[in-house]
Design a protein around this motif. Sequence first.
Motif, short mmCIF file in Angstrom:
data_model
loop_
_atom_site.label_atom_id
_atom_site.label_comp_id
_atom_site.label_asym_id
_atom_site.label_seq_id
_atom_site.Cartn_x
_atom_site.Cartn_y
_atom_site.Cartn_z
N ALA A 131 -7.92 -33.58 -25.00
CA ALA A 131 -7.63 -34.66 -24.04
C ALA A 131 -7.58 -34.10 -22.61
CB ALA A 131 -6.29 -35.32 -24.38
N SER A 132 -8.04 -34.92 -21.68
CA SER A 132 -7.99 -34.58 -20.26
C SER A 132 -7.60 -35.82 -19.46
CB SER A 132 -9.33 -34.02 -19.77
OG SER A 132 -10.36 -34.97 -19.95
N LEU A 133 -7.13 -35.59 -18.23
CA LEU A 133 -6.56 -36.68 -17.43
C LEU A 133 -7.14 -36.65 -16.02
CD1 LEU A 133 -4.13 -38.86 -17.39
CD2 LEU A 133 -2.92 -37.09 -16.13
N THR A 134 -7.44 -37.85 -15.48
CA THR A 134 -7.82 -38.00 -14.07
C THR A 134 -6.93 -39.06 -13.46
OG1 THR A 134 -9.51 -39.70 -14.51
CG2 THR A 134 -10.21 -37.38 -14.53
N PHE A 135 -6.65 -38.90 -12.16
CA PHE A 135 -5.74 -39.82 -11.47
C PHE A 135 -6.23 -39.95 -10.03
CE2 PHE A 135 -0.93 -40.88 -10.92
CZ PHE A 135 -1.27 -42.22 -10.85
N LEU A 136 -6.68 -41.16 -9.64
CA LEU A 136 -7.20 -41.37 -8.29
C LEU A 136 -6.64 -42.67 -7.72
CD1 LEU A 136 -9.64 -43.78 -8.30
CD2 LEU A 136 -10.81 -42.00 -9.58
N ALA A 170 -7.74 -32.76 -15.56
CA ALA A 170 -6.66 -31.86 -15.95
C ALA A 170 -6.51 -31.87 -17.47
CB ALA A 170 -5.35 -32.27 -15.30
N PRO A 171 -6.53 -30.72 -18.14
CA PRO A 171 -6.29 -30.69 -19.58
C PRO A 171 -4.83 -31.04 -19.88
CG PRO A 171 -6.47 -28.46 -18.72
CD PRO A 171 -6.82 -29.37 -17.59
N VAL A 172 -4.64 -31.97 -20.81
CA VAL A 172 -3.28 -32.44 -21.14
C VAL A 172 -3.09 -32.41 -22.66
CG1 VAL A 172 -2.79 -33.79 -19.08
CG2 VAL A 172 -4.22 -34.78 -20.83
N ASP A 177 2.79 -32.70 -20.39
CA ASP A 177 1.82 -32.43 -19.32
C ASP A 177 1.38 -33.72 -18.63
OD1 ASP A 177 1.92 -29.74 -19.91
OD2 ASP A 177 0.29 -29.85 -21.37
N ILE A 178 1.14 -34.75 -19.41
CA ILE A 178 0.73 -36.04 -18.84
C ILE A 178 1.84 -36.59 -17.94
CG2 ILE A 178 0.17 -38.45 -19.39
CD1 ILE A 178 -1.23 -37.52 -21.84
N THR A 179 3.08 -36.51 -18.42
CA THR A 179 4.21 -37.03 -17.62
C THR A 179 4.32 -36.31 -16.30
OG1 THR A 179 5.37 -37.54 -19.69
CG2 THR A 179 6.68 -37.49 -17.67
N GLN A 180 4.14 -34.99 -16.30
CA GLN A 180 4.24 -34.23 -15.05
C GLN A 180 3.12 -34.60 -14.09
OE1 GLN A 180 4.40 -30.07 -15.97
NE2 GLN A 180 6.50 -30.14 -16.73
#
Length: 566
Positions: A131-136, A170-172, A177-180
């Motif tokens: 899983a990975s995360l993006t936030f824009l 970001a690898p989560v 990790d997601i919460t941070q």
Amino acid sequence: MHNITVAIRVKPVQQSFKTILVNGSTVTLLDPELEFNNPVDILKKNRIKDASYEFDFAFDQQADQKEVYEKSAEPLLDDLISGQNVTIFAYGATGSGKTHTMMGSQNQQGIIPRALNDLFGRLTKDQAAQASLTFLEIYNETIRDLLTGKLLDLREDGNKGLVVVNLFKAPVPTLNDITQYIKYGNSRRAKEPTGANENSTRSHTVLQLMLKQCTFTFVDLAGSERASQTTNKGQRMIEGAMINRSLLVLGNCIKALFSKEQFVPFRGSKLTRLLKDALQGNSKTVMIANVAPNNYEDSFNTLLYAHRTRNIDPTPNNFQEMIVSLREENEDIKKTLKKQNSQSKLQLQIEQQFKDQQKQEKIEKQQQQQQLQLQQSQQQQQSQQAEKYAYDEEQIKSFILKQFSQESDLIKQLFKLEDALMQTHLDIVEYHKQQSVQFQQKTEDLINKCSESINNTENEQFEIAMKYKTILQQRRKIYDQCMQSQFQSVKEEFRKQVQNIEKLKGQQSEKREEIMKKFKELEIEHLKKISNSKNGNQVQINEETLKEIKKNRLQSLNKQIKDGKL
């Protein structure tokens, strides 16, 4: 099944407004009572009418966060795990509760933390590791990565479609990790107070969790706002205009899809370009429209767009069926490859035995054997190339994983640096606090000393004043004594002078009597001389004449005495 689900949530307010009624999945918007009681605004009263809309879900003011999540978002987790893309976004005017619905608070978690918590409870370790995360965020039509702070741009890719260039993934592997990352991204989001909302978000945010075969997307839209209600000026007014512009384009896209128009203006804003797949039905989509009972016009517009969105007839791409068919085709290919490999091994063994037995019998068989050897060498070369390709792929994968790990380490170091910076800031604040306490203590001590010195000075001044008063009293007493003694001496002197004056008066009176006697004697002698000088002419002077002469002489003497001549 319809790919777009629309839910309505009514914001709880302190005052009682009876403008929105919820009955099951039906929402009725009533004319506000003030409109009917106002006889001046007749045109507006005739224009606004009651309206009822049917939705998939409707939540009244008593609905809590858990009920909203379980009915609207939780059923989509099964579709997500099976490989279907899922999108959840909140829509509504500013101050209607969108961010509270999506993020919530520490005591009342919203849809995003609840969905991610349940999702990671269902994923396997291998699925979570990938899983990975993006936030824009989209602020004034500018895309900014909330994890790195870089400004980004949208581009069309021939294979991947619409992509955000250089967006950090970001690898989560864990929920922590997601919460941070979410907490860090929300801290960098553009927020400013306005007249309608003290904690108004000034940008649209898009949070994407990417698994191996699907994407979970959360969109928190900035609310539409009226300049007359927010009283914004300057930069806040520009932000509100850009927010209204992007939401207007979104409304036009919903209207075009609802009307089944051939052209849909998705390219009118970057927000609609990112929501294109969600609105066209290429993913499972949930739209949660938030309305506030104390704002009739905004609630009317929100319900209208939500109703149009629910009635969009999408023509989705059958990604689920394509995925299933591709998986079946891959399994068939694997089976055929296994069969071919087993058959080739048996055939080689038989041919080798046959060649050993017939080496010296037939030259043609030897030529066939040479040809088979050539084929084997070619196969070996192909297998070596395949192994090399596989090795290169493994190297590339390891390099990519290494890069991801390095990037994650850098992010963690960045978090540590920020924590250290925050701790340093707290230490500085504590140091300033201690300094201020010491300074205050010193100031109080100085004030106490000054007050003591002032009190001592006042006491000394009071003692001096009392001494001065005593001295004055003594001087007054001495002065009184002096004046008393001087008065007695003056009085005695005056008495003596009066006695002397009395003596002088007595002496003067005695002298006057003597003078009067002498005068009388001289007068008599003078008269006698006059009488004797006439010889025989005896002049008879009677007593009256004599008295008159005396009288005249006395008057002249008195006058001479008064004039000081005698």
